[in-house]
Design an enzyme around this catalytic site. Structure first.
Site, PDB file in Angstrom:
ATOM      1  N   GLU A 173      23.151  -0.664  22.706  1.00 37.26           N
ATOM      2  CA  GLU A 173      22.917   0.339  23.991  1.00 37.26           C
ATOM      3  C   GLU A 173      23.789   1.722  22.866  1.00 37.26           C
ATOM      4  OE1 GLU A 173      26.330   0.383  26.957  1.00 37.26           O
ATOM      5  OE2 GLU A 173      24.799   2.752  27.959  1.00 37.26           O
ATOM      6  N   HIS A 202      25.025  -6.370  27.807  1.00 37.41           N
ATOM      7  CA  HIS A 202      24.650  -5.083  27.151  1.00 37.41           C
ATOM      8  C   HIS A 202      24.560  -5.459  25.579  1.00 37.41           C
ATOM      9  CE1 HIS A 202      25.087  -4.092  31.268  1.00 37.41           C
ATOM     10  NE2 HIS A 202      25.652  -2.232  30.711  1.00 37.41           N
ATOM     11  N   HIS A 236      19.964  -3.774  36.485  1.00 37.16           N
ATOM     12  CA  HIS A 236      20.728  -2.990  35.746  1.00 37.16           C
ATOM     13  C   HIS A 236      21.319  -2.373  36.517  1.00 37.16           C
ATOM     14  CE1 HIS A 236      22.789  -2.078  31.658  1.00 37.16           C
ATOM     15  NE2 HIS A 236      23.917  -1.644  32.419  1.00 37.16           N
ATOM     16  N   HIS A 277      25.695  -1.078  37.924  1.00 40.73           N
ATOM     17  CA  HIS A 277      27.053  -1.822  37.774  1.00 40.73           C
ATOM     18  C   HIS A 277      27.244  -0.934  38.985  1.00 40.73           C
ATOM     19  CE1 HIS A 277      27.437  -2.774  33.525  1.00 40.73           C
ATOM     20  NE2 HIS A 277      26.194  -1.775  33.738  1.00 40.73           N
ATOM     21  N   ASP A 289      21.716   2.114  36.053  1.00 43.36           N
ATOM     22  CA  ASP A 289      22.842   1.690  35.112  1.00 43.36           C
ATOM     23  C   ASP A 289      24.230   1.763  36.507  1.00 43.36           C
ATOM     24  OD1 ASP A 289      24.643   0.429  33.551  1.00 43.36           O
ATOM     25  OD2 ASP A 289      23.707   1.961  31.840  1.00 43.36           O
ATOM     26  N   ASP A 290      24.877   3.354  35.892  1.00 44.85           N
ATOM     27  CA  ASP A 290      26.170   3.947  37.227  1.00 44.85           C
ATOM     28  C   ASP A 290      25.386   5.423  37.672  1.00 44.85           C
ATOM     29  OD1 ASP A 290      28.145   1.811  35.924  1.00 44.85           O
ATOM     30  OD2 ASP A 290      27.317   2.250  34.165  1.00 44.85           O
TER      31      ASP A 290
HETATM   32  N1  ADE Z   1      29.314  -0.723  32.415  1.00 44.96           N
HETATM   33  C1  ADE Z   1      29.064   0.165  33.087  1.00 44.96           C
HETATM   34  N2  ADE Z   1      28.120   0.644  32.580  1.00 44.96           N
HETATM   35  C2  ADE Z   1      27.801   0.174  30.717  1.00 44.96           C
HETATM   36  C3  ADE Z   1      27.422   0.463  30.178  1.00 44.96           C
HETATM   37  N3  ADE Z   1      25.977   1.673  30.219  1.00 44.96           N
HETATM   38  N4  ADE Z   1      27.971  -0.126  29.603  1.00 44.96           N
HETATM   39  C4  ADE Z   1      28.219  -0.467  29.220  1.00 44.96           C
HETATM   40  N5  ADE Z   1      29.271  -0.986  30.072  1.00 44.96           N
HETATM   41  C5  ADE Z   1      29.233  -0.184  30.963  1.00 44.96           C
HETATM   42 ZN    ZN Z   2      25.299  -0.686  31.691  1.00 44.33          ZN
END
Ligand code: ADE
Ligand code: ZN
Length: 338
Positions: A200, A197, A17, A19, A278-279
């Site tokens: 969350e 997703h 996971h 991006h 994630d990011d």
């Molecule tokens: N885009 C990038 N990271 C995300 C996340 N955690 N939830 C939803 N969209 C995303």
């Molecule tokens: Zn994500």
């Protein structure tokens, strides 16, 4: 530095996971802005990092989409991707399945081909230099329409042999999985795997929709599933993999404190949780940081850490020879640390 941190760093891991646009580091953002003549609303790298203070998903997404504006050429996408693969290789990550958000780029006039050709060449170079294998997942932005998603899927047709599946990300509340039922059915007919997703910020009902209406192969996040015992039982029975992101959950206030993160509870319940970043540029840590900070906060044992790593290797789309080799490497590494 504790023994447990060294143990985590030594384990061969996968990331499921991530991006790719969320791995854009502030230094790179400045560099690309300069070479592409894009002006940024920040004077320094420190100012960018200081702006990364979020109360919810949407506050993050606003800066995430703004940050993408520096990505313009194939070289930018190559450099972004190569830098990420180099970082995760240093984390002893051996295989990655990464999301990209084509609509975040085509919407501002960057061609789909520019985006995907750059990412694929970055992944190829990363594999050649660091041995990290990869898959690419095309993620639809759920705040846009299903018609827009269909258009994006059509653009991907020439690249189907290089795309593992489709995902669903961006603003969750008000954009339930059912909004994308038809485009996910089409993607499935095209032979693509399905990811979304769910849970969350959204309620358990959105996780049910991802399962029942989209027929997903994995759930990204899934935290709010824990509010519904029947849903938990179903996820356990179906051996559904959850791609959980501890530092993301902290930064986006899905949890108020990492000590209250449900990762250990998920394992106790028998859920197939995995750990992911994630990011990482926006949330303050790559793969090892996510394992280390979660382990320290909730008190994960070595066995629990190994289970999380194993869930990732088993939940990844690997050919069986590579999966077997990674699992053997994992058990050898664990034995060496006894
Ligand atoms: N885009 C990038 N990271 C995300 C996340 N955690 N939830 C939803 N969209 C995303
Ligand atoms: Zn994500």
């Amino acid at each position: 530095m504790t023994h447990l941190h060294d143990f985590i760093k030594a384990l061969p891991k996968v990331e499921l996971h991530l991006h790719i646009e969320g791995s854009l580091e502030p230094e790179q953002m400045f560099e690309m802005a300069a070479r592409n003549g894009v002006s940024l609303p920040y004077a320094s790298v420190d100012e960018i990092r200081a702006a990364y203070d979020f109360n919810n998903l949407q506050e993050f997404l606003d800066l995430y989409y703004a940050g993408m504006s520096v990505l313009q050429t194939q070289r930018d996408f190559h450099d972004l991707t190569y830098a990420y693969v180099k970082r995760v290789a240093e984390n002893n990550c051996r295989h990655v399945e990464i999301f990209f958000d084509p609509q975040g780029h085509t919407e501002r006039g960057v061609a789909f081909e520019t985006v995907i050709d750059g990412i694929l060449s970055g992944l190829n170079a990363g594999e050649a230099d660091f041995g990290v294998t990869s898959h690419l997942i095309l993620s639809f932005l759920r705040h846009l329409s299903e018609a827009d998603a269909f258009e994006t899927l059509a653009q991907a047709e020439p690249y189907l042999d290089r795309i593992l599946g489709v995902g669903l990300d961006s603003s969750e509340m008000g954009h339930p999985p059912s909004k994308f039922a038809r485009v996910f059915a089409k993607a499935s007919d095209m032979g693509l795997k399905l990811f979304a997703h769910a849970g969350e910020e959204g309620p358990p009902a959105y996780v049910y929709e991802a399962l029942d209406i989209l027929n997903v192969d994995r759930i990204d996040h899934g935290n709010r599933s824990l509010e519904d015992d029947a849903l938990v039982k179903r996820l356990v029975d179906e051996e559904m993999v959850l791609t959980v992101c501890p530092l993301s959950n902290l930064k986006l206030c899905v949890v108020d404190d990492l000590k209250n993160h449900p990762i250990k509870t998920m394992l106790d319940l028998g859920l197939r949780a995995t750990v992911n970043s994630d990011d990482p540029s926006y949330f303050g840590g790559y793969l090892n940081d996510n394992y280390i900070q979660a382990a320290d906060a909730v008190g994960l044992s070595k066995d629990e850490i190994v289970t999380l790593v194993k869930n990732g290797i088993e939940g990844a789309y690997l050919d069986e020879m590579r999966r077997t080799a990674l699992l053997k490497d994992l058990s050898d590494t664990v034995s060496a640390h006894r």
